[in-house]
Scaffold this motif. Sequence first.
Motif, PDB file in Angstrom:
ATOM      1  N   ILE A 114      52.283  12.961  -2.315  1.00  0.00           N
ATOM      2  CA  ILE A 114      53.622  12.535  -2.721  1.00  0.00           C
ATOM      3  C   ILE A 114      54.028  11.311  -1.897  1.00  0.00           C
ATOM      4  N   ILE A 115      54.483  10.276  -2.566  1.00  0.00           N
ATOM      5  CA  ILE A 115      55.012   9.090  -1.891  1.00  0.00           C
ATOM      6  C   ILE A 115      56.421   8.855  -2.427  1.00  0.00           C
ATOM      7  N   GLY A 116      57.414   8.824  -1.559  1.00  0.00           N
ATOM      8  CA  GLY A 116      58.783   8.783  -2.055  1.00  0.00           C
ATOM      9  C   GLY A 116      59.725   7.926  -1.241  1.00  0.00           C
ATOM     10  N   ALA A 117      60.903   7.698  -1.822  1.00  0.00           N
ATOM     11  CA  ALA A 117      61.990   6.955  -1.184  1.00  0.00           C
ATOM     12  C   ALA A 117      63.269   7.289  -1.933  1.00  0.00           C
ATOM     13  N   HIS A 118      64.408   7.197  -1.265  1.00  0.00           N
ATOM     14  CA  HIS A 118      65.663   7.457  -1.981  1.00  0.00           C
ATOM     15  C   HIS A 118      66.264   6.143  -2.464  1.00  0.00           C
ATOM     16  N   ALA A 169      42.558  12.276  -5.387  1.00  0.00           N
ATOM     17  CA  ALA A 169      43.840  12.988  -5.357  1.00  0.00           C
ATOM     18  C   ALA A 169      44.736  12.415  -6.436  1.00  0.00           C
ATOM     19  N   ASN A 170      45.632  13.237  -6.950  1.00  0.00           N
ATOM     20  CA  ASN A 170      46.686  12.760  -7.843  1.00  0.00           C
ATOM     21  C   ASN A 170      47.813  12.202  -6.974  1.00  0.00           C
ATOM     22  N   THR A 295      54.144  -2.069   3.193  1.00  0.00           N
ATOM     23  CA  THR A 295      53.668  -1.552   1.904  1.00  0.00           C
ATOM     24  C   THR A 295      52.147  -1.449   1.887  1.00  0.00           C
ATOM     25  N   GLN A 296      51.480  -2.472   2.374  1.00  0.00           N
ATOM     26  CA  GLN A 296      50.017  -2.437   2.432  1.00  0.00           C
ATOM     27  C   GLN A 296      49.538  -1.336   3.383  1.00  0.00           C
ATOM     28  N   TYR A 297      50.251  -1.162   4.479  1.00  0.00           N
ATOM     29  CA  TYR A 297      49.917  -0.127   5.460  1.00  0.00           C
ATOM     30  C   TYR A 297      49.979   1.265   4.837  1.00  0.00           C
ATOM     31  N   VAL A 298      51.058   1.538   4.110  1.00  0.00           N
ATOM     32  CA  VAL A 298      51.206   2.852   3.479  1.00  0.00           C
ATOM     33  C   VAL A 298      50.145   3.057   2.400  1.00  0.00           C
ATOM     34  N   ALA A 302      47.533   6.151   2.461  1.00  0.00           N
ATOM     35  CA  ALA A 302      47.472   7.079   1.326  1.00  0.00           C
ATOM     36  C   ALA A 302      46.076   7.106   0.710  1.00  0.00           C
ATOM     37  N   LYS A 303      45.442   5.966   0.650  1.00  0.00           N
ATOM     38  CA  LYS A 303      44.095   5.909   0.073  1.00  0.00           C
ATOM     39  C   LYS A 303      43.108   6.704   0.924  1.00  0.00           C
ATOM     40  N   THR A 304      43.222   6.582   2.239  1.00  0.00           N
ATOM     41  CA  THR A 304      42.359   7.363   3.130  1.00  0.00           C
ATOM     42  C   THR A 304      42.649   8.853   3.009  1.00  0.00           C
ATOM     43  N   LEU A 305      43.937   9.211   2.942  1.00  0.00           N
ATOM     44  CA  LEU A 305      44.299  10.626   2.792  1.00  0.00           C
ATOM     45  C   LEU A 305      43.758  11.216   1.497  1.00  0.00           C
ATOM     46  N   SER A 306      43.656  10.394   0.465  1.00  0.00           N
ATOM     47  CA  SER A 306      43.172  10.895  -0.831  1.00  0.00           C
ATOM     48  C   SER A 306      41.713  11.328  -0.778  1.00  0.00           C
ATOM     49  N   GLN A 307      40.998  10.897   0.242  1.00  0.00           N
ATOM     50  CA  GLN A 307      39.594  11.290   0.390  1.00  0.00           C
ATOM     51  C   GLN A 307      39.443  12.635   1.097  1.00  0.00           C
ATOM     52  N   ARG A 308      40.533  13.124   1.677  1.00  0.00           N
ATOM     53  CA  ARG A 308      40.469  14.377   2.439  1.00  0.00           C
ATOM     54  C   ARG A 308      40.654  15.577   1.518  1.00  0.00           C
ATOM     55  N   GLU A 309      39.799  16.557   1.677  1.00  0.00           N
ATOM     56  CA  GLU A 309      39.967  17.789   0.905  1.00  0.00           C
ATOM     57  C   GLU A 309      41.111  18.628   1.454  1.00  0.00           C
ATOM     58  N   GLU A 310      41.311  18.577   2.765  1.00  0.00           N
ATOM     59  CA  GLU A 310      42.392  19.324   3.395  1.00  0.00           C
ATOM     60  C   GLU A 310      43.120  18.420   4.383  1.00  0.00           C
TER      61      GLU A 310
END
Length: 409
Positions: A114-118, A169-170, A295-298, A302-310
């Motif tokens: 999940i990536i969010g902002a108000h 990851a979705n 923005t590039q940092y996030v 997120a791209k690295t996190l998407s490779q993690r199973e847990e």
Amino acid sequence: MNFKKHIIFGLVALSLLAQAQKRDKQEIISDDNLKSSLVYLASDELQGRLTGSEGEKKASAFLEKKLKSFGLKTELQDFSYSVRPDRNPHSTPVKVTGRNVIGYLNNKAERTIIIGAHYDHLGLNEYNNSTLPNSKGMIHNGADDNASGVSSVLEIARMFSKNKTKEKANFLFVLFSGEEDGLMGSKAFAETVKEKYPKPIAMINLDMVGRLNAEKALTVGGVGTSPLFGSLIEKHRPEGVKIAIDSSGVGPSDHTSFYSKDLPVLFLFTGVHSDYHKPSDDSDKINYEGLKIITQYVFDIAKTLSQREEIPFTKTKMKKTDVPSFKVTIGVMPSFIDADDGLHIEGVSEGRPADKAGIQQGDILIKLGDCQITNIYTYMECLSKLKSGDEVPAQVKRGDKILNLSIKL
């Protein structure tokens, strides 16, 4: 500039160019996208985007259209709550209906990030949340708070949906309303996210990321909510950016709603400034180059996190339910960075008790009444013992000096 410096800057430029050339062209930030989205959201046309207002509805329609243009499946989530006008405990509550805007990138994966902002702000200061006295009726455009985070999320959504990679990851891109009234939109969304989407594994929140200063100081919160985060944020840290780490999963923004559901969270924040919650928080004061860097940092995180199973979850030092209640405030915006030397003050509201006592942005509050203050949590405990009308001594550290002040609540 001497010849040696010419060579160094040339090598740095070549290095950045080489990195950009390695990227999928859809994964390169568009300056125009960032700026155009932010400028529209912070325009007078939207009248400050107060939750439940016509300006909020216009903003939500704009956001939905943007997310659809990236090919994402979109959803609008309405939610309702009550607020008391003027924050008067004796006033009649008013029902407010807000709207979250959701874009879903379905990669047919077993897990979801999940990536969010108000996107809501203070409107015309209908509820007296402004830090500028006598500003009711004035448009509070909220360029940094939080059109900056929203424009960043939109650009990250475009990058993930248009690149050539199918991540493992979705992704849920969620623009929340009701944040300024107590994280209302993110609370509503977090209630059912685990049931509606495949295994949410992390939430990244961008709130006030448009004022990266000359020192390139960026706060990253929630680092203690997973043992993976410490090395991850350093691995992708942009060159020259100084990161202040806050380990807590609890903070003054929407990531708290997801931490309370036992999800690892990260919170990015460039700090409070003199325009915070004032009509002067306008788009011409945004550091667009800094916003681009964040923005590039996030995106990279997120791209690295998407490779993690847990992504293991860790409780941090204070649960939301442990926060003491208090009936008075002194009118400061505290830093939520972990520190044991007092309450670091990032902003002071004009005309409020702290301002009248002479407290300034950058001060460190170390004593209030008989209470010794070491951090945000002991500060809240101190406030819980005070009541309106009390006049208490206070000590602040300003540089190398200790000042003794008196605060009338």
